[in-house]
Design a protein around this motif. Structure first.
Motif, PDB file in Angstrom:
ATOM      1  N   UNK A  44     -11.115  12.381  59.490  1.00  0.00           N
ATOM      2  CA  UNK A  44     -11.152  11.324  60.503  1.00  0.00           C
ATOM      3  C   UNK A  44      -9.731  11.069  61.015  1.00  0.00           C
ATOM      4  N   UNK A  45      -9.212  12.013  61.804  1.00  0.00           N
ATOM      5  CA  UNK A  45      -7.825  11.959  62.259  1.00  0.00           C
ATOM      6  C   UNK A  45      -7.681  10.966  63.405  1.00  0.00           C
ATOM      7  N   UNK A  46      -6.683  10.101  63.295  1.00  0.00           N
ATOM      8  CA  UNK A  46      -6.376   9.175  64.381  1.00  0.00           C
ATOM      9  C   UNK A  46      -5.293   9.772  65.272  1.00  0.00           C
ATOM     10  N   UNK A  47      -5.488   9.626  66.581  1.00  0.00           N
ATOM     11  CA  UNK A  47      -4.544  10.169  67.544  1.00  0.00           C
ATOM     12  C   UNK A  47      -3.172   9.540  67.372  1.00  0.00           C
ATOM     13  N   UNK A  48      -3.146   8.241  67.039  1.00  0.00           N
ATOM     14  CA  UNK A  48      -1.868   7.549  66.849  1.00  0.00           C
ATOM     15  C   UNK A  48      -1.091   8.159  65.681  1.00  0.00           C
ATOM     16  N   UNK A  62       7.764  11.212  52.921  1.00  0.00           N
ATOM     17  CA  UNK A  62       7.278  10.281  51.892  1.00  0.00           C
ATOM     18  C   UNK A  62       7.161   8.841  52.366  1.00  0.00           C
ATOM     19  N   UNK A  63       8.057   8.406  53.279  1.00  0.00           N
ATOM     20  CA  UNK A  63       8.011   7.012  53.718  1.00  0.00           C
ATOM     21  C   UNK A  63       6.854   6.727  54.666  1.00  0.00           C
ATOM     22  N   UNK A  64       6.150   7.789  55.124  1.00  0.00           N
ATOM     23  CA  UNK A  64       4.998   7.584  56.008  1.00  0.00           C
ATOM     24  C   UNK A  64       3.664   7.862  55.314  1.00  0.00           C
ATOM     25  N   UNK A  65       3.715   8.203  54.023  1.00  0.00           N
ATOM     26  CA  UNK A  65       2.493   8.556  53.307  1.00  0.00           C
ATOM     27  C   UNK A  65       1.474   7.413  53.340  1.00  0.00           C
ATOM     28  N   UNK A  66       1.957   6.170  53.261  1.00  0.00           N
ATOM     29  CA  UNK A  66       1.045   5.025  53.191  1.00  0.00           C
ATOM     30  C   UNK A  66       0.751   4.402  54.557  1.00  0.00           C
ATOM     31  N   UNK A  67       1.333   4.944  55.611  1.00  0.00           N
ATOM     32  CA  UNK A  67       1.067   4.407  56.943  1.00  0.00           C
ATOM     33  C   UNK A  67      -0.423   4.575  57.270  1.00  0.00           C
ATOM     34  N   UNK A  68      -1.108   3.499  57.682  1.00  0.00           N
ATOM     35  CA  UNK A  68      -2.566   3.580  57.883  1.00  0.00           C
ATOM     36  C   UNK A  68      -2.983   4.603  58.929  1.00  0.00           C
ATOM     37  N   UNK A  69      -2.133   4.834  59.929  1.00  0.00           N
ATOM     38  CA  UNK A  69      -2.470   5.836  60.938  1.00  0.00           C
ATOM     39  C   UNK A  69      -2.108   7.243  60.480  1.00  0.00           C
ATOM     40  N   UNK A  92       0.594  11.305  66.856  1.00  0.00           N
ATOM     41  CA  UNK A  92       1.736  11.004  67.716  1.00  0.00           C
ATOM     42  C   UNK A  92       2.955  10.611  66.882  1.00  0.00           C
ATOM     43  N   UNK A  93       2.733   9.770  65.863  1.00  0.00           N
ATOM     44  CA  UNK A  93       3.843   9.353  65.008  1.00  0.00           C
ATOM     45  C   UNK A  93       4.427  10.562  64.278  1.00  0.00           C
ATOM     46  N   UNK A  94       3.570  11.425  63.751  1.00  0.00           N
ATOM     47  CA  UNK A  94       4.037  12.593  63.010  1.00  0.00           C
ATOM     48  C   UNK A  94       4.825  13.537  63.908  1.00  0.00           C
ATOM     49  N   UNK A  95       4.347  13.772  65.129  1.00  0.00           N
ATOM     50  CA  UNK A  95       5.052  14.671  66.039  1.00  0.00           C
ATOM     51  C   UNK A  95       6.419  14.117  66.401  1.00  0.00           C
ATOM     52  N   UNK A  96       6.498  12.812  66.665  1.00  0.00           N
ATOM     53  CA  UNK A  96       7.785  12.201  66.997  1.00  0.00           C
ATOM     54  C   UNK A  96       8.739  12.281  65.809  1.00  0.00           C
ATOM     55  N   UNK A  97       8.222  12.060  64.608  1.00  0.00           N
ATOM     56  CA  UNK A  97       9.079  12.093  63.428  1.00  0.00           C
ATOM     57  C   UNK A  97       9.630  13.490  63.168  1.00  0.00           C
ATOM     58  N   UNK A  98       8.801  14.516  63.358  1.00  0.00           N
ATOM     59  CA  UNK A  98       9.269  15.884  63.146  1.00  0.00           C
ATOM     60  C   UNK A  98      10.360  16.248  64.153  1.00  0.00           C
TER      61      UNK A  98
END
Length: 736
Positions: free
Chosen positions: A696-700, A681-688, A703-709
């Protein structure tokens, strides 16, 4: 949804959650606590309460619609027809109206259909501007109704050109109408104001003040806005009601509508609620309250209540060949089809005349059979007028269905289960009303859950519990004085449990006042003393006399073996005397927010709840609580979902390194929907990150999602291993 089955799942999941959350090491204490929490009189549950309500009374074939438009083959309920007569604008001016019908009664249609009918005629005349304003107390309600309005407009050609807009804070993405959504992009709404505007009262305040929103009202004349609706009217009491009343008057003045004695001009006020009182004594107060909020007089006929079909109307033709089967046969059925066959099999003298029982998948045919069943009439007679506890309901039904009476005398629980299975059929059965397929009856099951807090435990080797605010069961006499009770605590690290007290500054005795102990624990006072139940062979054991409230020699007749806090520093750090871990001692308890989140997760994961029914409305009387609960529920639901995905990945792979688990979660989220499910939930509003579920998926963002998981996997088997209900405490998986 099948409420009679879901309610048992909720009870079981809450008890299981409490057991795994506390993870008490002592089997006797764990068993005593579980028994106490489920106790019929003193436990955390009240109910379940059962009510099965008949369908609403519908109009007959002689009814003539006061509207130019209605959905094809739509046959309104009597209360809807009454609302159409009051709110239709074709032949006369709409009249102030309050709709107080129950949940599922079509309250929205009561005002929406006359509103759409008016907007369609106004559009045909070339009239622009906002013609209807609907205020919702919660954005979730507004969003849900927005989707519904979009679908209605798209499905009816007579409404072509009618527009609706949603303005609740965020700038939306939809600049045009579609069957899935209405307009929610701010710039589009300002450039071309919709016919119907959905918002909340706080946002409406901004829309009247902000310069950039003036274009919304630019084309509105004094008689353009014709409807103002307050949904969930019961929420506008106290200070909030005053705020809304003043806001509505500002609407009238800002749009040039207000006149002497009519602050809203020609706009018709409408209020709806499923929880407002409708008894004669409350009607006048309700009308008076609505008059104060809207500044308009509500006549004696302004309140529209519901009218339901009588039992005789519903069960007019009983089929006595449908018998009430033996309880054992009902319990032996393993699926819905077998349950249907058990209840719906006919027993005629000439077997060739028997009609085959319907399958559970043929829901309309099943409903046609059930309304002819003698047990259906018995159920409606018992719980059709008011809710009853499950036990009261069964007792009343047995009086009308004596076939189960003998079994009930010996095994009441079996009869309760058999009734639950019959209600299973009633819940899935449907009836045909024109082109619509409706539930056969409204099956309502209510359960009340108490917050687990302020638990006292007797200082004894034999564990027992009591709420601080409940009466004691033991009475003192000369031979057996009252046993000492202290707030119950446990160690969240080692699972040992015991009590908390406060060291007196005057003598060696411990203070046993719960209020003093709770306050001392809150401030981390150095006088707090934790007593963990021990055994006589532990070298650190001390002996505590619960009547004198101080430590004694081992051979004392009342002595209880404990391991106690030994110094002020350990007291401040809430160190467990048994295992030595700091910040480990907690009171036995769980707040209502946690209990609610467990209930939500259970409902959403249940096979007895249809996917489209998985919606939650959570009410609270505090704005601050609402903000906290919304975030809490979102965070807790995400964590539970993530644990389910982790469990599935581990079971399918059998063994995974901790480093690979996060990557496995990431790789399994292949579709946009699956990626959205694993975004915290805390990353829902992250622009990337918010691009990962779009085209229109951004690579960044990936990367953030994979690191967070990966980080979430580390937390699950690291810092969170002993907190709440992790996979390890749930006996699902463990790291080694």
């Amino acid at each position: 949804m099948i409420p009679s089955l879901v309610v048992d799942e909720v009870r079981d999941s809450l008890v299981e959650y409490l057991a795994s959350t506390f993870a008490l090491a002592d089997d006797d204490v764990r068993g005593a606590l579980s028994e106490f929490l489920q106790h019929e009189g003193d436990g955390i549950f009240r109910g379940p309460y059962l009510r099965v309500r008949t369908p609403f009374e519908a109009v007959d074939d002689r009814w003539k619609s006061p509207l130019d438009w209605l959905p094809e083959n739509f046959r309104p309920y009597l209360h809807q027809a009454t609302a159409f007569d009051r709110l239709g604008s074709r032949d006369s001016a709409p009249q102030p109206t309050i709709v107080t019908t129950g949940t599922g009664s079509g309250k929205t249609e009561c005002f929406l259909y006359p509103m759409l009918d008016h907007c369609a005629r106004a559009r045909a005349r070339g009239e622009d501007g906002i013609k209807a304003l609907i205020l919702y107390p919660m954005n979730a309600l507004a969003t849900d109704q927005a989707n519904r309005i979009a679908e209605v407009i798209a499905e009816n050609a007579e409404l072509a050109g009618v527009t609706a807009g949603l303005y609740i804070g965020e700038d939306g993405r939809n600049a045009e109408m579609s069957p899935e959504h209405i307009i929610d992009q701010r710039y589009a709404l300002r450039a071309n104001p919709p016919d119907i505007l959905l918002t909340n009262y706080k946002m409406l305040d901004f829309l009247l003040l902000r310069r950039q929103d003036r274009d919304l009202w630019a084309v509105n004349g004094p008689d353009t806005l014709r409807y103002i609706v307050l949904d969930e009217f019961h929420t506008y009491d106290g200070a909030q009601g005053t705020d809304v009343a003043m806001l509505l008057r500002r609407v009238g003045r800002t749009l040039g509508m207000s006149t002497d004695g009519a602050p809203l001009g020609v706009a018709t006020p409408v209020a709806t609620s499923a929880t407002l009182a409708s008894d004669p004594g409350a009607v006048s107060e309700l009308r008076e309250f609505a008059g104060k909020v809207f500044g308009v007089d509500f006549g004696a006929d302004a309140i529209i209540g519901e009218k339901r079909q009588s039992i005789d109307e519903v069960c007019a033709d009983l089929n006595y060949y449908l018998q009430i089967p033996p309880v054992g046969d009902v319990l032996a059925a393993v699926d819905a089809n077998e349950v249907a066959a058990t209840f719906c099999a006919e027993n005629r003298l000439n077997e060739s005349e028997n009609v085959p029982p319907p399958l559970a998948t043929d829901k309309v045919r099943l409903g046609e059979v059930l309304v002819q069943h003698p047990l259906t009439r018995a159920v409606l007679s018992a719980v059709g007028s008011r809710p009853r506890t499950w036990r009261e309901a069964v007792q009343e039904i047995v009086r009308n269905a004596p076939e189960w009476g003998r079994t009930y005398m010996g095994s009441p629980g079996d009869v309760e289960q058999a009734l639950s299975r019959f209600l299973w059929l009633v819940s899935i059965a449907r009836r045909q009303v024109g082109t619509r397929v409706m539930p056969l009856f409204n099956v309502e099951v209510q359960i009340w859950v108490r917050e687990v807090s302020r638990l006292l435990r007797t200082v004894d080797n034999d564990p027992s519990f009591r709420w601080v605010d409940s009466a004691r069961q033991d009475e003192p006499d000369q031979d057996t004085p009252l046993r000492l009770e202290l707030p119950a605590v446990y160690c969240r690290k080692c699972g040992m449990s015991g009590w908390m007290a406060v060291q007196s500054e005057l003598n060696a005795a411990l203070i046993n006042s719960p209020a003093t102990i709770y306050q001392a624990a809150l401030t981390r006072s150095p006088t707090v003393r934790t007593l963990i139940l021990s055994n006589e062979h532990d070298p650190n054991t001390q002996w505590f006399d619960p009547l004198a409230r101080w430590f004694v020699d081992r051979d004392h007749e009342r002595a209880v073996p404990v391991i106690a806090t030994t110094n002020d520093d350990d007291a401040r750090r809430q160190t467990c005397p048994a295992c030595g871990e700091s910040d480990a001692i907690r009171f036995l308890g769980l707040r209502v927010a946690s209990l609610s989140s467990v209930t939500i997760n259970t409902l959403f994961a249940s096979n007895n709840v249809e996917h489209e029914e998985r919606k939650i409305l959570a009410f609270t009387d505090s704005v601050q609580d609402a903000s906290h609960r919304a975030a809490f529920f979102a965070g807790r639901t995400h964590r539970v979902n993530l644990r389910s995905l982790m469990s599935r990945a581990i079971q399918e792979r059998e063994t995974l390194t901790l480093n690979d688990l996060g990557d496995e979660l990431f790789l399994r989220a292949e579709t946009p929907h699956q990626r959205y499910e694993v975004v915290p939930p805390d990353l829902i509003r992250d622009p990337d990150v918010r691009t990962v579920w779009t085209d229109d998926v951004r690579e960044r963002g990936l990367e953030i999602l994979q690191a967070r998981l990966g980080f979430e996997a580390d937390l699950e088997f690291g810092l969170r291993t002993r907190v709440g209900r992790p996979l390890e405490l749930s006996d699902v998986a463990a790291a080694h």
